[in-house]
Scaffold this active site. Structure first.
Site, short mmCIF file in Angstrom:
data_model
loop_
_atom_site.label_atom_id
_atom_site.label_comp_id
_atom_site.label_asym_id
_atom_site.label_seq_id
_atom_site.Cartn_x
_atom_site.Cartn_y
_atom_site.Cartn_z
NE ARG A 43 -4.81 0.10 13.37
CZ ARG A 43 -4.15 0.25 12.23
NH1 ARG A 43 -2.82 0.30 12.23
NH2 ARG A 43 -4.80 0.35 11.09
NE ARG A 77 -4.95 8.33 11.22
CZ ARG A 77 -4.38 7.51 10.35
NH1 ARG A 77 -5.10 7.00 9.35
NH2 ARG A 77 -3.12 7.18 10.47
CG ASP A 111 0.83 0.03 9.59
OD1 ASP A 111 0.49 0.89 10.43
OD2 ASP A 111 1.17 0.32 8.43
CE LYS A 125 -2.85 0.81 3.66
NZ LYS A 125 -2.69 2.19 4.17
CB SER A 126 3.82 2.27 2.02
OG SER A 126 3.27 2.21 3.29
#
Ligand code: S3P
Length: 425
Positions: free
Chosen positions: A343, A119, A312, A19-20
């Site tokens: 999280r 965020r 992550d 993804k990054s």
């Protein structure tokens, strides 16, 4: 999604692209001169947010199942967009894009969904303002963020107090437009895909341990890129193959960049049977096959130094720790409170609901194992990584588990349940 305990996991799988790296490839290709080809990009909701924003900024992007063909607009060729730029759930889109938009000559506004709107953005607003950007945000910290591009950025020497690749990349991208040489230092090394890929596109980047320098740039040059498989997606199957009894799973050609592969180090420290083979380099990133077998785990300690390389993966590592003998302590992980959800809180409350013994600290977790997990209904706060972790927990929990809002896996891994089905025996 309703899931049941499984007997074993077995098979060879591939997981989707990183993804990054996909976000960065789309952004840098859009800013380059010439046509870039992005092979094996990640077709996930977050990456589509980036793709759609760059289309809205006037970049011509052709999209097939496996290939993006990007006709770069050049560093100064983006167009003033009609309407807001919607980053939806994607922090990477918002923060990297803000660096790029600060270097433009037009005004634009980034918005996002409920989670992204909570965020923090002060972390990018502070350095961008020091560089001369006109940037405004709700309560000076939250989306919507409005950037009035004034075409006059100056280089700074920025010492960040957090290790964040999103903040680092934001400053480096603004640095492409800033007079002079911009320097960015961080306390621990965060993922370095921006440095690797921007260099390939022709930027003048120098890396000296924890400091990255970038010079103002006239031109980036189009590239052909192959995006390797995402270790953050592989992580769920790595841990699943270790904690589900009688399992043997091979995940082919995963990115094992050392700024991302802290999970392998930690699981090996916990006694996991993991083999890395067939190491190659693709588009400047190391890839390898990862083979795991069911293992008896023991506890470990994870401190702030390691966190950026597995930031992550904390949810799935926490699950592994619930199955390990002894007390695992995770510290210096306060960044997890400002991800797609809080999280730390969600890991503790939802795994404890399933029978785990996890104490929440301000900056981490204390996990006492091993615990026998039992199925129940669990919440995800529409956080993709929480949904995938809880689905893996369900595979070794007695009875049935219902994972609420499981469609959020599409943020990074739309076929997660399809791949899982391939190896559930
Ligand atoms: C990312 C960096 C990390 C990570 C996120 C993707 C990136 O965030 O959690 O999923 O692509 O740069 P931070 O850099 O803010 O820690």
């Amino acid at each position: 999604m309703i899931l049941n305990k499984v007997n074993k996991l077995e098979g060879t799988i591939t997981v989707p692209a990183d993804k990054s790296i996909t976000h960065r490839a789309v952004m840098f290709a859009s800013l380059a001169d010439g046509i870039s080809y992005i092979n094996n990009y990640l077709p996930s909701q977050d990456c589509f947010s980036t793709l759609n924003i760059f289309k809205q900024l006037g970049v011509d992007i052709e999209q097939t199942a496996n290939l993006l063909t990007v006709k770069g607009a050049g560093l100064h060729g983006l167009k003033c967009p009609d309407g807001y730029l919607n980053a939806n759930n994607s922090g990477t889109t918002t923060r990297l894009l803000s660096g790029i938009l600060s270097g433009q000559n037009f005004s634009s506004t980034i918005i996002g969904d409920e989670s992204l709107s909570l965020r923090p953005m002060k972390r990018i607003i502070t350095p961008l303002r020091q560089m001369g950007a006109d940037i405004y945000a709700k309560d000076d910290n939250y989306l919507p963020v409005n950037i009035k591009g004034n075409g006059s950025l100056r280089a700074i020497n920025y010492k960040s107090s957090i290790s964040s690749a999103q903040v680092k990349s934001c400053v480096l991208l603004a640095g492409l437009y800033a007079d002079g040489q911009t320097f960015y230092s961080e306390p621990e090394k965060s993922r370095d895909h921006t440095e690797t890929m921007l260099k390939a596109f022709g930027a003048d980047i120098s890396v000296d341990n924890l400091t990255v320098g970038i010079k103002k740039c006239d031109k980036l040059f189009a590239q052909e890129i192959f995006v390797p498989a995402d270790i953050s997606s592989a992580a769920f199957f790595i841990v699943a193959g270790i904690i589900v009894k009688n399992s043997h799973v091979i995940i082919k050609q995963v990115n094992i960049n050392k700024t991302r592969s802290g999970i392998i180090t930690v699981l090996k420290n916990m006694g996991a049977d993991i083999k890395i083979s067939n190491i190659k380099e693709i588009s400047g990133e190391p890839v390898a096959d990862i083979e795991v077998k069911s293992s008896s785990l023991h506890s470990t300690n994870i401190d702030g130094k390691l966190i950026p390389s597995l930031v992550d993966e904390i949810p799935i590592i926490a699950l592994a720790a619930t199955q390990a003998e002894g007390v695992t302590e995770i510290s210096g992980a306060q960044e997890l409170r400002v991800k797609e959800s809080d999280r730390l809180k969600l890991i503790a409350t939802q795994l404890n609901k399933m029978g785990a013994n996890i104490e929440e600290k301000q900056d981490g977790l204390i996990i006492k194992g091993p615990s026998k997990l039992k199925g129940c209904s669990v919440e995800t706060s529409k956080d993709h990584r929480m949904a995938m972790m809880l689905s893996i927990a369900a595979l070794c929990a007695d009875g049935q588990t219902t994972v609420e809002d499981s469609a959020c896996v599409g943020i990074s891994f739309s076929n997660f349940y399809g791949v899982l089905k391939q190896i559930c025996k």
